[in-house]
Design a protein around this motif. Structure first.
Motif: not given
Length: 295
Positions: A40-48, A19-36
């Motif tokens: 969020l997981s990935a290795r880089r905590e700063s990016e998360l 979820a720190s980049s690419g499809i995972g990151e942008f999927l998070a944004y799409e889902l956040a818009k609709c109250g999900v």
């Protein structure tokens, strides 16, 4: 209309890996818009944390976005990460197995360690995490598993032998699971994106263990935008689509060609220079630069 469709996901707890980049990151944004509610997981905590901050900017409550740093290949940490999510949200409805790594390599030159490494990240990490979560889904007789495969999971993509094998393996694992647990309320969506804008080329594996491809995509490349891919993926999740393909033509054409006329498709690929397929995939001959590095 898009968000009317996605409203069915409101209030669901969704765990996204990669979820720190690419499809995972942008999927998070799409889902956040609709109250999900998002984990969020990935290795880089700063990016998360950056992704979490942007989710909050577009309307998510701070308590509805949980950062869970995780190396998908650290199998002994899967249970701990899952317990953290259950402790925070009390439940999990959807697991999005999105972590993964691509590859550019000549098939005959690939070191066996590269195959092992890619299977660890692209397959065994996802399978291990799914087996951690699945008993919870089975207990409540409900749960949705989403798997980011690739068009390479349906086609024999040239110059990505190990990567293609990992994506085919995901289909085998999850189609078996679908058949076995369909009567237990377990839903499975396998998403097959074609060329999409991301940083996947930079971090792609090569034919040598420990090396990375290290090239960036160009704005002129013929690729689906990351946001559009994430939108379509979110729609597929909301509608519990069993399998969806996301790509521009001619990639989509070849998907249907290979699916419905496999023999003629194979004869066609036998007379077409394989590097022409790479130009369709990467909008240029990326293997030329790899071959130069080898020399």
């Amino acid at each position: 209309m898009l968000y009317l469709i996605l409203e069915t996901l409101e209030g669901k707890v969704v765990w996204i890996t990669g979820a720190s980049s690419g499809i995972g990151e942008f999927l998070a944004y799409e889902l956040a818009k609709c109250g999900v509610k998002l984990a969020l997981s990935a290795r880089r905590e700063s990016e998360l944390l950056r992704v979490k901050s942007h989710c909050e900017e577009i309307g998510a409550k701070p308590s509805d976005v949980l950062v869970v740093p995780l190396d998908i290949t650290a199998y002994d940490k899967h249970e701990e990460a899952f317990k953290k999510i259950l402790s925070h949200f009390g439940d999990l409805d959807i697991l999005v197995n999105n972590a993964g790594r691509s590859q550019r390599a000549n098939w005959e030159k690939i070191e066996l360690q590269v195959d092992r490494d890619l299977f660890e990240v692209n397959v065994f990490g996802l399978i291990g995490l799914t087996r951690t979560v699945l008993p919870h889904f089975l207990k409540k007789q409900s749960g949705h598993l989403v798997v980011t495969s690739s068009t390479a999971g349906k086609l024999g993509v040239p110059f990505s032998g190990s990567y293609t094998a990992t994506k085919h393996a995901l289909h085998g694992y999850f189609e078996s699971l679908r058949t076995e647990k369909a009567a237990f309320g377990i839903k499975i969506t396998i998403v097959c994106p074609g060329p999409v804008f991301s940083n996947i080329l930079r971090q792609a594996a090569t034919e040598k263990a420990g090396s990375i491809f290290g090239e960036d995509m160009k704005s002129s490349d013929n690729r689906v935008s990351t946001q559009r891919c994430a939108q379509l993926m979110a729609i597929a999740i909301a509608n519990e689509v069993t399998e969806c393909w996301i790509a521009f033509n001619p990639v989509m054409f070849f998907m249907y060609y290979a699916c419905y006329l496999p023999d003629t498709f194979r004869r066609f690929t036998a007379v077409v220079n394989s590097k022409r397929f790479m130009k369709l995939r990467d909008s240029r001959d990326t293997m030329e630069s790899l071959d130069k590095k080898d020399t």
